[in-house]
Scaffold this motif. Structure first.
Motif, PDB file in Angstrom:
ATOM      1  N   ASP A  64       0.839  -1.202   0.000  1.00 42.58           N
ATOM      2  CA  ASP A  64       0.000   0.000   0.000  1.00 42.58           C
ATOM      3  C   ASP A  64       0.876   1.255   0.000  1.00 42.58           C
ATOM      4  O   ASP A  64       2.092   1.186   0.172  1.00 42.58           O
ATOM      5  CB  ASP A  64      -0.998  -0.009   1.158  1.00 42.58           C
ATOM      6  CG  ASP A  64      -0.349   0.038   2.533  1.00 42.58           C
ATOM      7  OD1 ASP A  64       0.787   0.525   2.659  1.00 42.58           O
ATOM      8  OD2 ASP A  64      -0.988  -0.410   3.495  1.00 42.58           O
ATOM      9  N   GLN A  65       0.222   2.385  -0.210  1.00 40.80           N
ATOM     10  CA  GLN A  65       0.940   3.652  -0.312  1.00 40.80           C
ATOM     11  C   GLN A  65       1.748   3.963   0.940  1.00 40.80           C
ATOM     12  O   GLN A  65       2.865   4.479   0.853  1.00 40.80           O
ATOM     13  CB  GLN A  65      -0.032   4.796  -0.576  1.00 40.80           C
ATOM     14  CG  GLN A  65      -0.646   4.750  -1.927  1.00 40.80           C
ATOM     15  CD  GLN A  65      -1.623   5.892  -2.164  1.00 40.80           C
ATOM     16  OE1 GLN A  65      -2.263   5.904  -3.179  1.00 40.80           O
ATOM     17  NE2 GLN A  65      -1.769   6.832  -1.267  1.00 40.80           N
ATOM     18  N   ALA A  66       1.198   3.662   2.102  1.00 41.21           N
ATOM     19  CA  ALA A  66       1.909   3.945   3.359  1.00 41.21           C
ATOM     20  C   ALA A  66       3.212   3.157   3.424  1.00 41.21           C
ATOM     21  O   ALA A  66       4.243   3.678   3.865  1.00 41.21           O
ATOM     22  CB  ALA A  66       1.023   3.612   4.556  1.00 41.21           C
ATOM     23  N   ARG A  67       3.195   1.926   2.962  1.00 39.68           N
ATOM     24  CA  ARG A  67       4.406   1.090   2.975  1.00 39.68           C
ATOM     25  C   ARG A  67       5.434   1.633   1.966  1.00 39.68           C
ATOM     26  O   ARG A  67       6.626   1.621   2.242  1.00 39.68           O
ATOM     27  CB  ARG A  67       4.043  -0.357   2.658  1.00 39.68           C
ATOM     28  CG  ARG A  67       5.213  -1.296   2.701  1.00 39.68           C
ATOM     29  CD  ARG A  67       5.606  -1.668   4.136  1.00 39.68           C
ATOM     30  NE  ARG A  67       6.664  -2.658   4.083  1.00 39.68           N
ATOM     31  CZ  ARG A  67       7.870  -2.486   4.609  1.00 39.68           C
ATOM     32  NH1 ARG A  67       8.158  -1.394   5.265  1.00 39.68           N
ATOM     33  NH2 ARG A  67       8.780  -3.418   4.496  1.00 39.68           N
ATOM     34  N   VAL A  68       4.960   2.118   0.810  1.00 39.30           N
ATOM     35  CA  VAL A  68       5.870   2.745  -0.157  1.00 39.30           C
ATOM     36  C   VAL A  68       6.573   3.922   0.510  1.00 39.30           C
ATOM     37  O   VAL A  68       7.793   4.048   0.436  1.00 39.30           O
ATOM     38  CB  VAL A  68       5.128   3.208  -1.439  1.00 39.30           C
ATOM     39  CG1 VAL A  68       6.061   4.009  -2.339  1.00 39.30           C
ATOM     40  CG2 VAL A  68       4.537   2.039  -2.197  1.00 39.30           C
ATOM     41  N   ALA A  69       5.800   4.761   1.184  1.00 40.20           N
ATOM     42  CA  ALA A  69       6.371   5.930   1.862  1.00 40.20           C
ATOM     43  C   ALA A  69       7.423   5.500   2.885  1.00 40.20           C
ATOM     44  O   ALA A  69       8.507   6.079   2.945  1.00 40.20           O
ATOM     45  CB  ALA A  69       5.267   6.743   2.538  1.00 40.20           C
ATOM     46  N   ALA A  70       7.114   4.477   3.666  1.00 43.25           N
ATOM     47  CA  ALA A  70       8.052   4.006   4.684  1.00 43.25           C
ATOM     48  C   ALA A  70       9.327   3.460   4.051  1.00 43.25           C
ATOM     49  O   ALA A  70      10.431   3.743   4.519  1.00 43.25           O
ATOM     50  CB  ALA A  70       7.391   2.936   5.558  1.00 43.25           C
ATOM     51  N   LEU A  71       9.198   2.695   2.981  1.00 43.94           N
ATOM     52  CA  LEU A  71      10.362   2.083   2.346  1.00 43.94           C
ATOM     53  C   LEU A  71      11.325   3.101   1.747  1.00 43.94           C
ATOM     54  O   LEU A  71      12.535   2.894   1.744  1.00 43.94           O
ATOM     55  CB  LEU A  71       9.927   1.096   1.259  1.00 43.94           C
ATOM     56  CG  LEU A  71       9.363  -0.230   1.761  1.00 43.94           C
ATOM     57  CD1 LEU A  71       8.720  -0.993   0.611  1.00 43.94           C
ATOM     58  CD2 LEU A  71      10.456  -1.066   2.411  1.00 43.94           C
ATOM     59  N   ILE A  72      10.778   4.207   1.236  1.00 42.49           N
ATOM     60  CA  ILE A  72      11.652   5.200   0.606  1.00 42.49           C
ATOM     61  C   ILE A  72      11.903   6.405   1.516  1.00 42.49           C
ATOM     62  O   ILE A  72      12.461   7.409   1.081  1.00 42.49           O
ATOM     63  CB  ILE A  72      11.126   5.647  -0.779  1.00 42.49           C
ATOM     64  CG1 ILE A  72       9.808   6.411  -0.669  1.00 42.49           C
ATOM     65  CG2 ILE A  72      10.986   4.452  -1.706  1.00 42.49           C
ATOM     66  CD1 ILE A  72       9.368   7.072  -1.974  1.00 42.49           C
TER      67      ILE A  72
END
Length: 145
Positions: free
Chosen positions: A51-59
């Motif tokens: 999900d978008q939140a996980r994308v934000a966390a990863l980058i």
């Protein structure tokens, strides 16, 4: 210590250099991506269907603004979003075939430009610099790779 020698100032200048080189090389090969968009796409390649939140966390990007990054990638036809089956509030993001192809084509250029960003350092110094950056950010070697 004068402002121009302070780590924060030097890091900001290196970031400017990195961003400029990324934009120039992307333009040269006809790729319309920012470095944040590339990072988001790479996270999706490595972790499909997150999900978008996980994308934000990863980058390491702000959760409040990742939606705009994903939206622009979606408008370009590089990613698609759908409602998560596990959590109806979450938006699952994945690369499209076009996005995967662009990432595959552009990744070697991004890899090559890393040497250009640190052009004044030899290979040993680059490795040391990367190790020090990871240490300064309190990242272990696994998290940085």
């Amino acid at each position: 210590m004068k402002l121009y020698g302070m780590p924060g100032h030097l890091i900001r200048r290196l970031h400017q250099r990195s961003t400029h080189i990324f934009q120039e090389r992307a333009k040269e090969v006809g790729v319309d991506l920012t470095s944040v968009q590339f990072a988001a796409m790479d996270a999706l390649r490595t972790h499909p269907g997150i999900d978008q939140a996980r994308v934000a966390a990863l980058i390491a990007y702000d959760r409040a603004t990742i939606g705009g990054v994903i939206e622009r990638l979606e408008r370009k036809g590089l990613v698609e979003r759908s409602v998560s089956e596990q959590d109806r509030r979450a938006r699952v993001v994945q690369l499209t075939e076009t996005g995967r192809a662009l990432l595959e084509e552009f990744t070697p250029t991004v890899s090559t430009m890393q040497g250009e960003i640190l052009a004044h350092l030899d290979e040993s110094e680059r490795a040391q610099f990367n190790a020090l950056l990871r240490k300064a950010l309190d990242l272990d070697a696994e998290a940085a790779d």
